[in-house]
Motif scaffolding. Structure first.
Motif, PDB file in Angstrom:
ATOM      1  N   HIS A  51       0.818  -1.221   0.000  1.00  0.00           N
ATOM      2  CA  HIS A  51       0.000   0.000   0.000  1.00  0.00           C
ATOM      3  C   HIS A  51       0.854   1.274   0.000  1.00  0.00           C
ATOM      4  O   HIS A  51       0.342   2.359   0.295  1.00  0.00           O
ATOM      5  N   LEU A  52       2.121   1.137  -0.326  1.00  0.00           N
ATOM      6  CA  LEU A  52       3.000   2.311  -0.291  1.00  0.00           C
ATOM      7  C   LEU A  52       2.476   3.448  -1.158  1.00  0.00           C
ATOM      8  O   LEU A  52       2.628   4.624  -0.817  1.00  0.00           O
ATOM      9  N   PRO A 109       1.158  12.079  -1.087  1.00  0.00           N
ATOM     10  CA  PRO A 109       2.490  12.637  -0.826  1.00  0.00           C
ATOM     11  C   PRO A 109       2.720  13.016   0.637  1.00  0.00           C
ATOM     12  O   PRO A 109       3.834  13.098   1.087  1.00  0.00           O
ATOM     13  N   ILE A 110       1.628  13.276   1.379  1.00  0.00           N
ATOM     14  CA  ILE A 110       1.758  13.640   2.799  1.00  0.00           C
ATOM     15  C   ILE A 110       1.075  12.546   3.613  1.00  0.00           C
ATOM     16  O   ILE A 110      -0.163  12.431   3.624  1.00  0.00           O
ATOM     17  N   GLY A 146       3.436  20.939   4.525  1.00  0.00           N
ATOM     18  CA  GLY A 146       4.524  20.300   3.806  1.00  0.00           C
ATOM     19  C   GLY A 146       4.803  18.924   4.371  1.00  0.00           C
ATOM     20  O   GLY A 146       4.294  18.556   5.424  1.00  0.00           O
ATOM     21  N   PRO A 147       5.638  18.106   3.689  1.00  0.00           N
ATOM     22  CA  PRO A 147       5.954  16.764   4.168  1.00  0.00           C
ATOM     23  C   PRO A 147       7.025  16.790   5.255  1.00  0.00           C
ATOM     24  O   PRO A 147       7.691  17.797   5.458  1.00  0.00           O
ATOM     25  N   GLY A 148       7.195  15.674   5.963  1.00  0.00           N
ATOM     26  CA  GLY A 148       8.258  15.568   6.960  1.00  0.00           C
ATOM     27  C   GLY A 148       7.776  14.932   8.246  1.00  0.00           C
ATOM     28  O   GLY A 148       6.573  14.717   8.460  1.00  0.00           O
ATOM     29  N   LEU A 149       8.727  14.640   9.126  1.00  0.00           N
ATOM     30  CA  LEU A 149       8.413  14.051  10.427  1.00  0.00           C
ATOM     31  C   LEU A 149       7.574  15.009  11.262  1.00  0.00           C
ATOM     32  O   LEU A 149       6.686  14.599  12.008  1.00  0.00           O
ATOM     33  N   THR A 150       7.862  16.307  11.149  1.00  0.00           N
ATOM     34  CA  THR A 150       7.089  17.329  11.846  1.00  0.00           C
ATOM     35  C   THR A 150       6.184  18.040  10.851  1.00  0.00           C
ATOM     36  O   THR A 150       6.398  17.980   9.637  1.00  0.00           O
ATOM     37  N   LEU A 151       5.174  18.726  11.371  1.00  0.00           N
ATOM     38  CA  LEU A 151       4.152  19.325  10.513  1.00  0.00           C
ATOM     39  C   LEU A 151       4.615  20.702  10.033  1.00  0.00           C
ATOM     40  O   LEU A 151       4.123  21.732  10.497  1.00  0.00           O
ATOM     41  N   ALA A 152       5.551  20.710   9.111  1.00  0.00           N
ATOM     42  CA  ALA A 152       6.067  21.969   8.593  1.00  0.00           C
ATOM     43  C   ALA A 152       5.052  22.624   7.664  1.00  0.00           C
ATOM     44  O   ALA A 152       4.206  21.958   7.065  1.00  0.00           O
ATOM     45  N   ARG A 153       5.143  23.937   7.556  1.00  0.00           N
ATOM     46  CA  ARG A 153       4.316  24.659   6.602  1.00  0.00           C
ATOM     47  C   ARG A 153       4.888  24.479   5.201  1.00  0.00           C
ATOM     48  O   ARG A 153       6.103  24.373   5.021  1.00  0.00           O
ATOM     49  N   ALA A 154       4.004  24.447   4.195  1.00  0.00           N
ATOM     50  CA  ALA A 154       4.475  24.307   2.812  1.00  0.00           C
ATOM     51  C   ALA A 154       5.222  25.564   2.379  1.00  0.00           C
ATOM     52  O   ALA A 154       6.204  25.502   1.637  1.00  0.00           O
ATOM     53  N   LYS A 155       4.773  26.715   2.880  1.00  0.00           N
ATOM     54  CA  LYS A 155       5.419  27.988   2.557  1.00  0.00           C
ATOM     55  C   LYS A 155       5.786  28.702   3.853  1.00  0.00           C
ATOM     56  O   LYS A 155       4.989  28.719   4.796  1.00  0.00           O
TER      57      LYS A 155
END
Length: 511
Positions: A45-46, A51-52, A482-491
């Motif tokens: 199921h990858l 993407p997020i 945005g993607p990542g281990l933490t919930l970063a902002r896309a911008k």
């Protein structure tokens, strides 16, 4: 000849797929797994978690239920997307889900899981947890370091005041990372990261890259055929980040040795967190002897968990307040009434600022800095009648739980007032109320929750108290993730602070 090879390859592949399907079918008939979407050969199921991941998993849970089973490559996984299931995993069956899965990036960056966050549950982890609670991040240490947090918040206000005179938009994410980085750096080793020699910028890059690399889905972790391949080019990046961090830590430890030598000569007793760790590593009677790798890995944990997550939470909160000026004004009115206009809001004021507390809770509900809690089962378990075999990776979707309409009315709306009503006023963010678990829950909950909350409340309160905030002509902040281990902002959040009054309520030496 080539045609024969093609037919033979096709026949072998078909045989493998048929056998694999048969084995999986027999396994599923013996074990009652949670509901699952149809997977693909090899990758499972990858393809459904991009993407997020936390957003994709939320969509799957809406279709298949609060507890679902996935196969990410060859790795069996379950995903929990409700407060009720999260409680059963993280509290009722806490011991069964007390391990963390080991990814290639995590293992390499943390010196073989020599840290605290990803160390296997056992004697070493329990020792360091006790150390965190009693000394490193305990109430007494946080109280002793209150002046450090205060000084850094005042310094940030002074910087923002100076920037406001220029009338230019600034990257608030960068300024907030600088704040949290300086707080953690001074707690950890009694000094700031220096701007002049580029040390701050290097630490900032390292923190960002570690969060990104440990949060990426690496094919080598999930697909056996890719185990020794670097199809995404991540190995080079992981090795580069590790080399740079290790070089920085060697320099820090060398400098610390010199400082400790001088302290012994002068009889000074002032100690930071790094001193405490080194003392334990040199104590022959200690319950667990810390190695140099343990110390380096622990410092990495503190910097990544302590700088990125708190800064991200404040950045999301400020973005929401800019988009909701009525909430910003209401919070400012509360601060003005409780604190006044002649001094800066302090940590001791926070209990008397319930609306500010509600804003922070609402921010963590909608924008949890760690959107996914990741665990691994260490033995066969049964949750809600479904079997969860040992060595299953468990994802608790904190992001989805915070948007669950069963617990939150109008869940996508930023509405701090919900935490001012009836029993909601008593909800905290430290893991006791499973509809709001930004710091996790159970024995592996984040031990730095108290530090993060003190810093977030007081810094956000100061920014509300001292400034108006303006964005570009569109007038609204983009809230994409945005993607990542933490919930970063896309911008990044670029905005212009405007001082409410020429003389801010700062100590005179900072004005």
């Amino acid at each position: 000849m080539e045609g024969d090879l093609d037919l033979r390859s096709f026949a072998i592949l078909s045989f493998i797929l048929v056998v694999s399907y048969t084995l999986i079918s027999k396994y599923r008939s013996r074990v009652r797994l949670p509901p699952s979407p149809i997977g693909l050969p090899i990758i499972g199921h990858l393809h459904l978690v991009a993407p997020i991941p936390h957003q994709a998993l939320h969509k799957l849970s809406m279709r298949y239920g609060d507890l679902i089973h996935l196969r990410l490559g060859s790795v069996p996984c379950v995903v929990a997307s409700s407060a009720e299931v999260a409680k059963k995993l993280l509290r009722t069956n806490d011991l069964s889900f007390s391990d963390r899965p080991q990814s290639k990036a995590v293992s390499y960056l943390t010196y073989g899981s020599s840290d605290f966050s990803f160390a296997p549950y056992g004697p070493y982890w329990r020792f360091v947890k006790k150390l965190c609670v009693s000394e490193l991040l305990g109430v007494r240490t946080l109280h002793q370091l209150l002046p450090t947090r205060r000084e850094e918040i005042v310094a940030l206000m002074k910087t923002l005041h100076d920037k406001s005179l220029e009338g230019k938009a600034i990257d608030m994410g960068g300024e907030l990372i600088r704040l949290t980085n300086n707080v953690i750096s001074r707690m950890m080793m009694s000094r700031r990261c220096l701007v002049s020699d580029g040390e701050f910028e290097e630490v900032r890059k390292l923190v960002k890259e570690v969060a990104e690399l440990t949060g990426k889905f690496n094919l080598a972790d999930y697909i056996g055929l890719c185990k020794n391949l670097d199809l995404q080019g991540l190995n080079r990046r992981i090795e580069d980040v590790h080399r740079r961090f290790d070089g920085m830590m060697e320099k820090i430890l060398k400098d610390k040795e010199e400082v400790r030598r001088k302290m012994k000569e002068t009889g000074s007793m002032a100690k930071d967190l790094l001193d405490i760790l080194i003392d334990i590593s040199e104590d022959a009677t200690a319950e667990v002897r810390l190695t140099k790798e343990n110390i380096k890995a622990f410092v990495l944990d503190i910097f990544v968990a302590g700088t990125d997550t708190s800064a991200i939470t404040m950045e999301w909160a400020l973005a929401e307040l800019i988009n909701h000026p009525n909430i910003l004004h209401k919070a400012r009115d509360e601060i003005d009434a409780v604190v006044g206009k002649n001094r800066l809001v302090e940590e001791s004021d926070i209990p008397n600022l319930p609306y500010l507390q509600a804003i922070v809770k609402e921010t963590m509900r909608l924008h949890p800095a760690g959107p996914l809690i990741v665990r691994q089962s260490n033995k066969d378990s049964n949750i809600d009648g479904y079997d969860i075999p040992a060595k299953t990776t468990v994802f608790v979707n904190v992001w989805a739980i915070g948007r669950d309409p069963k617990h939150w009315s109008d869940p996508l709306k930023f509405f701090p007032e919900r935490f001012m009503e009836n029993e909601r006023e008593m909800v905290d963010a430290k893991g006791q109320h499973f509809a709001l678990i930004p710091f996790g829950s159970g024995r592996r909950a984040c031990p730095g929750a108290s530090l993060a909350l003190e810093l977030i409340h007081s810094a956000l309160g100061a920014m509300i108290q001292c400034f108006e905030w303006k964005v570009d002509s569109e007038g609204a902040v983009d809230m994409a993730e945005g993607p990542g281990l933490t919930l970063a902002r896309a911008k990044p959040l670029f905005c212009t602070p405007q001082a409410r009054q020429y003389m801010l309520p700062l100590p005179l030496e900072f004005v």
